[in-house]
Enzyme design. Sequence first.
Site, mmCIF file in Angstrom:
data_model
loop_
_atom_site.group_PDB
_atom_site.id
_atom_site.type_symbol
_atom_site.label_atom_id
_atom_site.label_comp_id
_atom_site.label_asym_id
_atom_site.label_seq_id
_atom_site.Cartn_x
_atom_site.Cartn_y
_atom_site.Cartn_z
ATOM 1 N N ASP A 246 -15.935 -3.652 -4.457
ATOM 2 C CA ASP A 246 -15.973 -4.905 -3.695
ATOM 3 C C ASP A 246 -17.400 -5.439 -3.728
ATOM 4 O OD1 ASP A 246 -13.873 -6.180 -1.396
ATOM 5 O OD2 ASP A 246 -15.976 -6.808 -1.253
ATOM 6 N N SER A 247 -17.528 -6.761 -3.744
ATOM 7 C CA SER A 247 -18.876 -7.346 -3.824
ATOM 8 C C SER A 247 -19.567 -7.400 -2.455
ATOM 9 C CB SER A 247 -18.803 -8.754 -4.428
ATOM 10 O OG SER A 247 -17.904 -9.531 -3.683
ATOM 11 N N ASP B 184 -6.402 -7.265 -6.132
ATOM 12 C CA ASP B 184 -5.991 -8.048 -4.954
ATOM 13 C C ASP B 184 -7.103 -9.018 -4.574
ATOM 14 O OD1 ASP B 184 -4.616 -8.930 -2.732
ATOM 15 O OD2 ASP B 184 -5.276 -7.285 -1.455
ATOM 16 N N ARG C 93 0.849 -1.208 0.000
ATOM 17 C CA ARG C 93 0.000 0.000 0.000
ATOM 18 C C ARG C 93 0.876 1.246 0.000
ATOM 19 N NH1 ARG C 93 -3.648 -3.199 3.458
ATOM 20 N NH2 ARG C 93 -2.440 -2.900 5.345
ATOM 21 N N CYS D 98 -2.821 -14.320 -3.425
ATOM 22 C CA CYS D 98 -2.526 -14.797 -2.058
ATOM 23 C C CYS D 98 -2.846 -16.283 -1.928
ATOM 24 C CB CYS D 98 -3.268 -13.970 -1.016
ATOM 25 S SG CYS D 98 -5.054 -14.033 -1.166
ATOM 26 N N PHE E 264 -11.356 -5.427 -5.656
ATOM 27 C CA PHE E 264 -11.341 -6.254 -4.447
ATOM 28 C C PHE E 264 -10.839 -5.385 -3.284
ATOM 29 C CE2 PHE E 264 -10.313 -8.917 -8.116
ATOM 30 C CZ PHE E 264 -11.281 -9.913 -8.062
HETATM 31 N N1 SAH Z 1 -7.145 -5.432 -1.020
HETATM 32 C C1 SAH Z 1 -7.773 -5.640 0.265
HETATM 33 C C2 SAH Z 1 -8.025 -7.086 0.566
HETATM 34 C C3 SAH Z 1 -8.858 -7.837 -0.444
HETATM 35 S S1 SAH Z 1 -9.652 -9.225 0.195
HETATM 36 C C4 SAH Z 1 -6.949 -4.928 1.342
HETATM 37 O O1 SAH Z 1 -5.784 -4.582 1.102
HETATM 38 O O2 SAH Z 1 -7.461 -4.739 2.449
HETATM 39 C C5 SAH Z 1 -10.646 -9.740 -1.107
HETATM 40 C C6 SAH Z 1 -11.935 -8.965 -1.252
HETATM 41 O O3 SAH Z 1 -12.515 -9.350 -2.490
HETATM 42 C C7 SAH Z 1 -13.009 -9.224 -0.201
HETATM 43 O O4 SAH Z 1 -13.349 -8.020 0.417
HETATM 44 C C8 SAH Z 1 -14.208 -9.787 -1.001
HETATM 45 O O5 SAH Z 1 -15.452 -9.271 -0.533
HETATM 46 C C9 SAH Z 1 -13.927 -9.295 -2.388
HETATM 47 N N2 SAH Z 1 -14.460 -10.096 -3.502
HETATM 48 C C10 SAH Z 1 -14.405 -11.440 -3.659
HETATM 49 N N3 SAH Z 1 -14.902 -11.798 -4.869
HETATM 50 C C11 SAH Z 1 -15.256 -10.650 -5.494
HETATM 51 C C12 SAH Z 1 -15.822 -10.354 -6.766
HETATM 52 N N4 SAH Z 1 -16.086 -11.325 -7.632
HETATM 53 N N5 SAH Z 1 -16.060 -9.069 -7.078
HETATM 54 C C13 SAH Z 1 -15.778 -8.086 -6.197
HETATM 55 N N6 SAH Z 1 -15.226 -8.292 -4.992
HETATM 56 C C14 SAH Z 1 -14.974 -9.564 -4.625
#
Ligand code: SAH
Length: 391
Positions: free
Chosen positions: A248-249, A295, A210, A335, A226
Amino acid sequence: MQKIILKPGKEQSIYRFHPWIFSGAIKTITGNPREGDPVEIFSSADECLGTGHFQQGSITVRMLSFKPAKLDSTFWKGKIINALELRKVCNLAGSGHTDAYRLVNAEGDGMPGMIIDFYNGTAVMQAHAPGMYMIRNQLAEVLKDVLKEDLTSVYYRSAPGAAGRNGRQENGYLTGGESRTIITEYGHKFSVDLEGGQKTGFFIDQRENRKLLMDYSQGKKVLNMFGYTGGFSVYALSGGASLVDTVDSSAKAVEKAHENVELNFPSDKHHKAYCADVFDFFREQGNVYDIVILDPPAFAKGMKARNNALQAYRRLNTKALEKISPGGLLFTFSCSQVVSKEQFRQAVYSAALQSEREIRVLHQLSQPADHPVSIYHPEGEYLKGLVLQVL
Ligand code: SAH
């Protein structure tokens, strides 16, 4: 203590400090150890090789010591002191840079099956093996003893799918209860949902990545896919981004992302958060961005799912590359533990080829020093990322 005797030759992996003993390596189990019991490990020549936690299943023992040891509070105190010492050496604990860090990273800290994250006075403990679940209260006492007034509470959080002796899920405070859940990371504030959030509440492991994004963000249009609770988005805004879209979903995550942006930049007009599926967003939004962050959650939890995961990484990165302006950047991560650095790079390479654009690797990213990996247990290396420039 109950004994595990290995088949001839199977002591070799213990000599190489690998922390897992698979069921196939075992000749005899004396007594009748229950899930999570301590056991002593012996070679076929009756040499004591160390002590570990017993578990039914493919990984039958997780090694805690490579010499005979009594697993009492003094033993665990030594482990926690060593773990804290490393976080001080890395300029995290007590440094003023951040009050959130991973204090115990399972095998990387000689404590297979246990994760402890520290959030501004609250330790969040998560056991991924029954042996660690069984001693959670003892460990909470040890944490109090070592961290003293720096610790206000210890929260136990069940890992999804993992559990204790009876497969029970259990969440709650082991000590204390009032947690200050606003953390400060490199001067940025985040509200952390210890009880309902993902992982132990926050993605501490992306801290340095970040920060890197911040250095590239001045005047840029940024898309944080994400985005969860807006970690990358806050840093992009801090770096002077002209526009940041978080996707985010999860509606709860989007709400938290708004909250975190508001915490740092009250009445900010540059940030928007969308509750949407990333593929829908890619399809429906015509915008082009200077920086895109990908991510995603671990696409592959097991080896069988690996091929599908690699396809998903390729598709996702292909879509992202279509949205990047000439000269722009892609911060792309995986990850999934079962996807290696090379496999991930290969998936991104395929996406790059498909884009027919000239693309360069600027950074190869990984997990930070408070998520250490034992060199004898490369399985502990899970986070990998690439920063690409797209011409
Ligand atoms: N980048 C973030 C962590 C990501 S965790 C950070 O640094 O804090 C992964 C995220 O992806 C979760 O919040 C989950 O809700 C979201 N997610 C999972 N599948 C998804 C999709 N198909 N579309 C959008 N978001 C999604």
